[in-house]
Design a protein around this motif. Structure first.
Motif, PDB file in Angstrom:
ATOM      1  N   GLU A   1      13.039  -3.492  -3.759  1.00 49.29           N
ATOM      2  CA  GLU A   1      11.945  -4.416  -3.411  1.00 49.29           C
ATOM      3  C   GLU A   1      11.599  -4.293  -1.884  1.00 49.29           C
ATOM      4  O   GLU A   1      12.497  -4.072  -0.944  1.00 49.29           O
ATOM      5  N   GLY A   2      10.413  -4.366  -1.793  1.00 51.35           N
ATOM      6  CA  GLY A   2       9.662  -4.063  -0.410  1.00 51.35           C
ATOM      7  C   GLY A   2       9.274  -2.553  -0.077  1.00 51.35           C
ATOM      8  O   GLY A   2       8.618  -2.583   0.700  1.00 51.35           O
ATOM      9  N   ASP A   3       9.584  -1.768  -0.908  1.00 46.97           N
ATOM     10  CA  ASP A   3       9.490  -0.343  -0.863  1.00 46.97           C
ATOM     11  C   ASP A   3       7.735  -0.232  -1.039  1.00 46.97           C
ATOM     12  O   ASP A   3       7.296  -1.058  -1.989  1.00 46.97           O
ATOM     13  N   PRO A   4       7.033   0.391  -0.510  1.00 49.13           N
ATOM     14  CA  PRO A   4       5.484   0.676  -0.695  1.00 49.13           C
ATOM     15  C   PRO A   4       5.287   1.326  -2.058  1.00 49.13           C
ATOM     16  O   PRO A   4       6.078   2.111  -2.478  1.00 49.13           O
ATOM     17  N   MET A   5       4.462   0.629  -2.792  1.00 47.40           N
ATOM     18  CA  MET A   5       4.275   1.062  -4.176  1.00 47.40           C
ATOM     19  C   MET A   5       2.681   1.278  -4.135  1.00 47.40           C
ATOM     20  O   MET A   5       1.916   0.572  -3.757  1.00 47.40           O
ATOM     21  N   PHE A   6       2.032   2.396  -4.957  1.00 54.47           N
ATOM     22  CA  PHE A   6       0.755   2.859  -4.932  1.00 54.47           C
ATOM     23  C   PHE A   6       0.373   2.994  -6.505  1.00 54.47           C
ATOM     24  O   PHE A   6       1.159   3.387  -7.153  1.00 54.47           O
ATOM     25  N   VAL A   7      -0.594   2.399  -6.619  1.00 48.83           N
ATOM     26  CA  VAL A   7      -1.200   2.308  -8.244  1.00 48.83           C
ATOM     27  C   VAL A   7      -2.514   3.167  -8.383  1.00 48.83           C
ATOM     28  O   VAL A   7      -3.477   2.948  -7.484  1.00 48.83           O
ATOM     29  N   LEU A   8      -2.405   4.277  -8.885  1.00 43.25           N
ATOM     30  CA  LEU A   8      -3.723   5.025  -9.134  1.00 43.25           C
ATOM     31  C   LEU A   8      -4.285   5.057 -10.604  1.00 43.25           C
ATOM     32  O   LEU A   8      -3.355   4.911 -11.571  1.00 43.25           O
ATOM     33  N   THR A   9      -5.524   4.958 -10.465  1.00 43.20           N
ATOM     34  CA  THR A   9      -6.228   4.526 -11.912  1.00 43.20           C
ATOM     35  C   THR A   9      -7.307   5.566 -12.023  1.00 43.20           C
ATOM     36  O   THR A   9      -7.832   5.788 -11.160  1.00 43.20           O
ATOM     37  N   GLU A  10      -7.276   6.220 -13.008  1.00 45.89           N
ATOM     38  CA  GLU A  10      -8.464   7.294 -13.346  1.00 45.89           C
ATOM     39  C   GLU A  10      -9.934   6.688 -13.406  1.00 45.89           C
ATOM     40  O   GLU A  10      -9.680   5.510 -13.833  1.00 45.89           O
ATOM     41  N   LEU A  11     -10.787   7.361 -13.279  1.00 48.21           N
ATOM     42  CA  LEU A  11     -12.409   6.661 -13.402  1.00 48.21           C
ATOM     43  C   LEU A  11     -12.487   6.983 -14.664  1.00 48.21           C
ATOM     44  O   LEU A  11     -13.238   6.220 -15.353  1.00 48.21           O
ATOM     45  N   GLU A  12     -11.826   8.003 -15.284  1.00 41.39           N
ATOM     46  CA  GLU A  12     -12.157   8.200 -16.759  1.00 41.39           C
ATOM     47  C   GLU A  12     -11.021   8.865 -17.623  1.00 41.39           C
ATOM     48  O   GLU A  12     -10.473   9.658 -16.956  1.00 41.39           O
ATOM     49  N   GLY A  13     -10.625   8.383 -18.489  1.00 40.35           N
ATOM     50  CA  GLY A  13      -9.359   8.995 -19.140  1.00 40.35           C
ATOM     51  C   GLY A  13      -9.795  10.236 -19.926  1.00 40.35           C
ATOM     52  O   GLY A  13     -10.947  10.695 -20.022  1.00 40.35           O
TER      53      GLY A  13
ATOM     54  N   LEU B   1      -5.558  14.200  -2.653  1.00 37.85           N
ATOM     55  CA  LEU B   1      -4.175  13.675  -2.604  1.00 37.85           C
ATOM     56  C   LEU B   1      -3.079  14.427  -3.349  1.00 37.85           C
ATOM     57  O   LEU B   1      -3.405  14.630  -4.547  1.00 37.85           O
ATOM     58  N   ASN B   2      -2.104  14.802  -2.530  1.00 40.43           N
ATOM     59  CA  ASN B   2      -0.947  15.565  -3.078  1.00 40.43           C
ATOM     60  C   ASN B   2       0.268  14.872  -2.734  1.00 40.43           C
ATOM     61  O   ASN B   2       0.614  14.522  -1.599  1.00 40.43           O
TER      62      ASN B   2
ATOM     63  N   ALA C   1      -1.319  15.900  -7.820  1.00 41.14           N
ATOM     64  CA  ALA C   1      -2.487  16.427  -7.308  1.00 41.14           C
ATOM     65  C   ALA C   1      -3.795  15.933  -7.836  1.00 41.14           C
ATOM     66  O   ALA C   1      -3.895  16.257  -8.937  1.00 41.14           O
ATOM     67  N   THR C   2      -4.416  15.235  -7.055  1.00 41.04           N
ATOM     68  CA  THR C   2      -5.708  14.772  -7.362  1.00 41.04           C
ATOM     69  C   THR C   2      -6.549  14.424  -6.234  1.00 41.04           C
ATOM     70  O   THR C   2      -6.286  14.800  -5.305  1.00 41.04           O
ATOM     71  N   THR C   3      -7.968  14.093  -6.823  1.00 42.15           N
ATOM     72  CA  THR C   3      -8.855  13.678  -5.894  1.00 42.15           C
ATOM     73  C   THR C   3      -8.930  12.377  -5.674  1.00 42.15           C
ATOM     74  O   THR C   3      -9.134  11.624  -6.632  1.00 42.15           O
ATOM     75  N   LEU C   4      -8.533  11.617  -4.395  1.00 38.91           N
ATOM     76  CA  LEU C   4      -8.740  10.113  -4.635  1.00 38.91           C
ATOM     77  C   LEU C   4     -10.153   9.819  -4.093  1.00 38.91           C
ATOM     78  O   LEU C   4     -10.365  10.044  -3.100  1.00 38.91           O
ATOM     79  N   ASP C   5     -10.797   8.915  -5.203  1.00 40.43           N
ATOM     80  CA  ASP C   5     -12.131   8.615  -4.859  1.00 40.43           C
ATOM     81  C   ASP C   5     -12.026   7.008  -4.609  1.00 40.43           C
ATOM     82  O   ASP C   5     -11.978   6.108  -5.519  1.00 40.43           O
ATOM     83  N   SER C   6     -11.728   6.338  -3.510  1.00 37.69           N
ATOM     84  CA  SER C   6     -11.259   5.051  -3.137  1.00 37.69           C
ATOM     85  C   SER C   6     -12.600   4.283  -2.774  1.00 37.69           C
ATOM     86  O   SER C   6     -13.527   4.568  -2.360  1.00 37.69           O
TER      87      SER C   6
END
Length: 367
Positions: free
Chosen positions: A6-18, A55-56, A79-84
């Motif tokens: 609890e309290g650890d930084p968590m990141f959620v990544l979602t694809e633009l398209e599956g 983003l790696n 390994a991806t490109t983050l389009d934020s």
């Protein structure tokens, strides 16, 4: 790899398209090691606009995912490109480069060493852990999060463009602690008697060196206000080295490196030139402001050398300061007795052409 807590930084990544046009997949992870970005990525970034970055991530712990075959607790690499949709008004300087501020605290118990401009950003953005207004910046991801903030730089810089007295430093510590606790009540603010004692010790230990560097910059200002013509670069470099020797500033210091880079890059386009803020009528107060930035890098290097196993970021809203850090490519931090050592291999953007070789001869102590 330990399990998320609890309290650890968590990141959620979602694809633009599956895959094959299907629904986007989502993956959530914690405690990842994110590969820092380099000088070119920062130089070209428009931080006031939604940012796209490579983003790696390595050795993250999977928390949840809609990707087939992935189960919580797995160690994952991404390994991806983050389009934020986020801007990045605050830049997280880390060992090996930089990251948007939120990605620089992906490891558990990361300490954020914040400079004065980031404190201003935090205080202006948050109240009681909530955003004051709807915004989309990576810094906003700290809302209501138990991050660890070290305001040492705020205390040491003071608010009078000069070295603070012990009473002023204590007042600055009380002020910044109160402001940050109102803004982010869940954050751990590392302030207390032992932290004040440490800040006062650092202020006193660096006083003579800082005064020498102030005189050094004031000496150089009339020579470096205007862009230096290519034909005059060597002469101005000689002036810089002579001034460093005159005022007792080590040739190998970051301050001298910054002055040399300000001359080496044509047309006044060096981040070093912008960082030193030379102008007509340059004063000791102007020099103090510039040196407060350079001291931030020096203290960051000291922390990386003395605490090699701790996760530390220097968080700043000053892109020129960030470019200098990323550009010197500092590495091989080590504690040696009461001091520390490190290497620098500046990028060509700081020392173009043959100036890089010339800088190395200065670093090695050759005239």
């Amino acid at each position: 790899m330990s399990d998320p807590q609890e309290g650890d930084p968590m990141f959620v990544l979602t694809e633009l398209e599956g895959p094959d046009g299907g629904p986007p997949r989502t993956i959530a992870f914690a405690n990842a090691e994110v590969q820092p970005l380099d000088f070119a990525a920062l130089r070209d970034a428009r931080l006031d606009q939604p940012i796209t970055i490579p983003l790696n991530c390595r050795n993250g712990t999977l928390v949840e995912s809609t990707v087939e075959g992935r189960v919580p607790g797995q160690v994952i690499n991404i390994a991806t490109t983050l389009d934020s949709p986020f801007t990045s008004c605050a830049i997280g300087l880390v060992k090996g480069g930089w990251l948007p501020s939120a990605f620089a605290v992906t490891r558990r118990n990361t300490t954020m060493l914040v400079d004065r401009n980031v404190v201003t950003q935090i205080v202006g953005r948050f109240e009681n852990g909530r955003r004051r207004r709807e915004q989309r910046d990576f810094l906003d991801l700290f809302a209501d999060q138990p991050i660890r903030i070290n305001p040492l730089l705020f205390v040491m810089e003071g608010n009078r463009r000069s070295t603070p007295t012990p009473t002023e430093a204590e007042g600055q510590m009380q002020e910044v602690a109160a402001k940050l606790r109102v803004a982010l009540p869940k954050a751990e603010i590392t302030v207390g008697p032992e932290h004040l004692k440490g800040a006062l010790g650092l202020i006193e230990d660096s006083r003579a060196s800082l005064e020498n560097k102030q005189r050094f910059l004031c000496h150089l200002a009339p020579l470096l206000v205007s862009p230096v013509a290519r034909a005059n670069v060597e002469a101005r470099w000689n002036d810089i080295i002579a001034a460093a020797d005159l005022h007792g500033v080590p040739r190998q210091s970051i301050t001298v490196l910054t002055a040399l880079s300000a001359v080496a890059v044509p047309n006044g386009k060096s981040p070093a030139k912008r960082l030193l803020k030379f102008r007509n009528g340059y004063t000791e107060a102007d020099a103090y402001n510039a040196l407060a930035d350079l001291r931030a890098i020096e203290l960051f290097i000291a922390m990386l050398s003395c605490f090699p196993d701790e996760a530390i970021q220097l968080c700043t809203a000053d892109k020129n300061l960030a470019l200098l850090w990323v550009g010197i490519q500092a590495s091989n931090f080590a504690r040696v007795g009461a001091g520390f050592t490190y290497d620098m291999t500046p990028v060509d953007d700081l020392f173009p052409g043959n100036t890089g070789l010339a800088w190395k001869t200065i670093l090695e102590g050759r005239d």
